[in-house]
Design an enzyme around this catalytic site. Structure first.
Site, PDB file in Angstrom:
ATOM      1  CD  GLU A  52      20.136   1.564 -15.735  1.00 26.19           C
ATOM      2  OE1 GLU A  52      21.123   2.303 -15.896  1.00 26.19           O
ATOM      3  OE2 GLU A  52      20.204   0.450 -15.189  1.00 26.19           O
ATOM      4  N   GLY A  53      18.983   6.405 -13.875  1.00 23.35           N
ATOM      5  CA  GLY A  53      19.031   7.869 -13.948  1.00 23.35           C
ATOM      6  C   GLY A  53      17.622   8.383 -14.117  1.00 23.35           C
TER       7      GLY A  53
END
Lengths: 593, 593
Positions: free
Chosen positions: B438-439
């Site tokens: 997620e990043g």
């Protein structure tokens, strides 16, 4: 793919950590640069070409136990035999015992590379070397005659049997029993856990060194004796006799180092295993400490070895993997992530930590060698104290760094780091044991604060600080603008270390031992960072003979370490000197969850 | 054994993070304390009794793939169905879509507990919730009618398909193709990797949300569209039709979260999978960001959830395990290691990090809820910006803390922590993915520095700092001697944060973006530590209704955090404002190894 950093290792040994002191000491004949380089090159080749390719194989295969037989990973047995045939097992063992009598510094340099190749492989011989030391120093001539040469050559391997389920860090609680026999031997019984290479198929015999208690022994650690218990008894002609009463009852399923069998060993199921006393009755702990001190440095080298390999993997990946753009760049072309500032920080953090761990471990080995070879009693005391001071730092800082570097390496790989296929998750899983065994890093910190700071009434650590200040002064006087604020930062870090040291000594002088204990872990970190920062800068100062690019990178390393990780010394000092009241106030029984 | 910390969660929601703001807002009818407590208690019971016991089972079993079929661990399917029958899947989904329309704060509190129970289990529904949000906000009524209710109830699960081998963090490089069909549908083809719960046997259908490019799409991220691609096509009457042209081609062998199938998905092997456009053509990234923002907070909750469980395990072990003596004690009696000062430091470090992660995640959820329910445009902007500011901190700090706490937990267990039997090594292996997906946390830091600090021309972060100063003033004025120097330390930390913030804003204003990027990671850490320290102290201030022992412990937590971990803010500020030149000077191409 690991490639042994022989040039870097050679530079660190010679320019940073004082190998020439040993070459010039007269204690090691023929130890010229040619021999040193030949050893490093050949060890590097073996680690790179022979060991490293089997690291991942071993991780997947593990060491299954069936009917008491432990099978090592495919290729492992051939690897081990090639390794001992190369004479690597006896590198630092004395010539009298059949070894090569080389300094610890060189043995440690080689050990770094074995560990980069495969920590799970390298740990086996590490234990054997410990057994050799204990036997050589403390065993009878008769035992030496039977066991020493085969352990030095590596034909047989050795183990250390300390831990029992109820006795891990606290050996007071040991319960394994030893009973005297009329023939002068003993019968050993009890269970030992976490025995590294306790059982395996690499060698025909395994020589266990086992701590146990005699029936009339005093309670506590003053009632522990050390015994040699071979897997197979040895006949007078040196051939193998009957199987001894010792067996492997289980192999642990661990987070990492899957290639290293961690065994539960049961002694005396059928009446008692035949054991031979090493040293005196009830004095076993002293013998064991002989091997444990060097084992601590050896574990530091595991942290270093894994860190180096993780660095290489991450660096290669970051140069290969293209994602994103540089600031201001237009269009679609992606750049290698190594050029993103945040990844540069990460790569520098990995590389500088690794170099610091290397310089501290080798400096510790240097102190051990100097102590071993010193003839002047004052010098012997000085270097023994220095080795004592540096051992817990080398063990704890290098192994913490091993975990940190491996973890940053996983992060740089992103999702590719989390899948096992890439092999970098293994580095983190492998490295994670090193802060735990051979005395947890918490115990190393306590050893540093309670036993090592007070050496020579606190004068040894003060002298050490003065030596570091001299190097920092030299950095300041070098007038090399590319150092930036390195000298100022190092001086500040030494101020922090000095303040924390005085606080620690004062706390102990005042009887506030718990205050000192509460700050022991950050104190070790502070000492390690400050020392490491100075050693990196020393390397940059001594880099005159290297090519310009390497010299520049070395200065950037020293400077970036000083400007990033070394900043922590100020925080650590504040923590050490200010937090004990709030920590000691915590009552863990009050908080249910 | 995990026991859901319902009282602690309830306290944090109500006293620290502003749940009463929502209860009093008029936006949530019937959201009295009774309902809140009932939800927390029942969620806690389910997590403790139903989910937690299956965590280790799942780790051992994994999710094997055979002939395209992925088998989830034993008990997993029953668990999932009991969980959706409890109505837990639709906790925060709107009432119109069949959900319960509760605030994110409560959904997050429940999600923390699902993650403590089993991160590998909880991540599946997290993806479904993301799909629900994207469909509810961006899909046609026709698609909603077919898919929304079944996703909200959990009868079907959803996935996010972004990553391709060449496109991880950089979505510019996406290659998956979509072709328009005469009937208004699309045909999707291409390969996606790292697809969480991409294939499994928990539900009869799986709804994939897939990013792909139309043939005439502009290059880069402005040419990406979002498609809904069901595993089975759905007939008009809602029954399942033909199998779509999508299959699972592989399941990753990962370091942890073995119960969560991470799949390689192949679309269009047989001509193209039927896909339905969500939102507008070439505007897919905006739709995806809707779900990604909440997913980032959800990943923060994974770090928190694992940290809480690791805390409980370590605390219980430290109270049980007896080794060594206390200072001055004579004789052989060993004490629980929890009473050793160094272990107290470790336990406090675990517990306070966990409480900080909780308070920051819930505060982030609070901001999201406030933004969602605000009617005044100024308020909506304020809370949207606050949610934007806190999301990267909640994601990165909580997941870093998750790894740190799990690692300290392993260390406290010693050798017992490294063997898989104990289950605490799994916490570390599980937690290690959260800083990556997620990043990556590096990307979160860059988002914070480049996108969030400049919100409202830098005024938002300054207002945030002023709010924190108000709380610190209150701590100082409380005149509670047990706080010690907490207020001074917090004020110093806010000074550090302010100085670093101004430096960051100035660097960007001057166009020195790379300087800002080089310090992004320590900046996020600094912001998170300062904010977390303030929230812990706020909790201690608001602890008036709790019993005395709990209040005392809460103050000790706030104080010990301020006196130990919070010390780092000074170092971080020095690093951020002083290191960029040395970092940017590093040329990774120059250093071969």
């Amino acid at each position: 793919m690991y490639r042994a950093p022989v040039d870097e290792i050679s530079f660190t040994l010679k320019q940073v950590c004082g190998l020439p002191d040993l070459q010039n000491s007269g204690s090691y004949e023929d130890l010229g640069d040619d021999l040193v380089d030949a050893i490093l090159n050949e060890a590097g080749r073996f680690a790179t070409e022979e060991i490293a390719p089997l690291n991942s194989v071993a991780d997947k295969h593990g060491t299954p136990l069936n009917d008491g037989v432990v099978t090592t990973p495919p290729g492992w047995r051939d690897l081990y035999h090639a390794w001992i045939e190369g004479g690597w097992n006896g590198l630092s063992a004395s010539a009298e015992a059949g070894g090569q009598g080389l300094p610890q510094m060189l043995a440690c340099a080689a050990m770094e590379m074995w560990n980069s190749g495969s920590m799970a492989f390298a740990i086996g011989p590490t234990l054997t070397i410990g057994a050799v030391e204990a036997i050589e120093k403390h065993a009878t001539e008769e035992l030496k005659a039977i066991f020493l040469e085969k352990l030095v050559s590596g034909e047989w391997m050795g183990t250390m049997n300390l831990t029992e389920p109820q006795a891990g860090s606290d050996l007071n609680a040991l319960k394994a029993k030893a009973e005297r026999q009329d023939d002068g031997t003993y019968r050993i019984s009890g269970q030992k856990i976490y025995i590294t290479y306790g059982e395996h198929d690499l060698t025909d015999n395994i020589v266990h060194l086992v701590l146990a208690r005699l029936p009339d022994a005093p309670a506590g650690t003053r009632g522990i004796s050390l015994f040699l218990v071979p897997k197979f008894l040895v006949n007078e002609d040196g051939s193998l006799g009957a199987r001894n009463d010792v067996r492997c009852a289980g192999v642990e399923h661990k987070m990492g180092i899957h290639g290293s069998p961690t065994c539960t060993m049961v002694y005396g199921d059928e009446g008692g295993a035949v054991g031979y006393l090493i040293g005196e009755e009830n004095r076993g702990l002293a013998c064991m400490f002989t091997m444990m001190n060097n084992a601590r440095l050896a574990v530091g080298l595991q942290g270093l070895g894994v860190a180096e390999r993780a660095c290489q993997d991450a660096h290669a990946y970051a140069l290969d993997r293209k994602q994103g753009r540089v600031t201001g760049q237009k269009g679609e072309g992606m750049i290698a992530i190594a050029h993103h500032p945040d990844i540069k920080r990460s790569l520098l953090g990995m590389r500088t930590r690794t170099q610091v761990a290397r310089a501290i471990c080798y400096s510790c080995a240097h102190a051990i060698d100097m102590a071993n070879t010193a003839t002047d009693p004052g010098q012997k005391k000085h270097w023994s104290e220095r080795a004592g001071l540096l051992t817990p730092i080398a063990k704890a800082l290098s192994t913490d760094f091993g975990v940190e570097v491996a973890s940053i390496g996983v992060q740089i790989h992103g999702g590719m780091g989390y899948v096992e296929e890439t092999g970098v998750a293994q580095h983190l899983r492998d490295a994670r044991i090193a802060p735990i065994y051979e005395g947890t890093n918490g115990i190393q910190s306590i050893d540093l604060v309670l036993r090592k700071l007070p050496l020579s009434g606190g004068e040894h650590i003060k002298g050490f600080l003065a030596e570091l200040r001299d190097i920092v002064r030299e950095v300041g006087q070098s007038n090399r603008p590319e150092f930036g604020d390195t000298a100022q930062r190092l001086a500040g870090a030494l101020d922090d270390l000095e303040a924390a040291t005085l606080w620690m000594l004062e706390a102990q002088a005042d009887g506030r031992v718990d205050d000192a204990l509460a700050g022991a872990t950050p104190y070790l970190r502070l000492a390690g960072l400050a020392y490491g920062g100075v050693l990196l800068a020393k390397g940059a100062l001594r880099s005159g003979m290297e090519d310009r690019a390497r010299r520049t990178q070395r200065t950037i390393m020293a400077r970036s370490f000083a400007m990033t990780i070394l900043c922590d010394t100020a925080s650590l000092k504040e923590d050490i000197t200010g937090s004990s009241e709030s920590i000691l106030a915590f009552d863990p029984e009050e908080l249910a969850s």
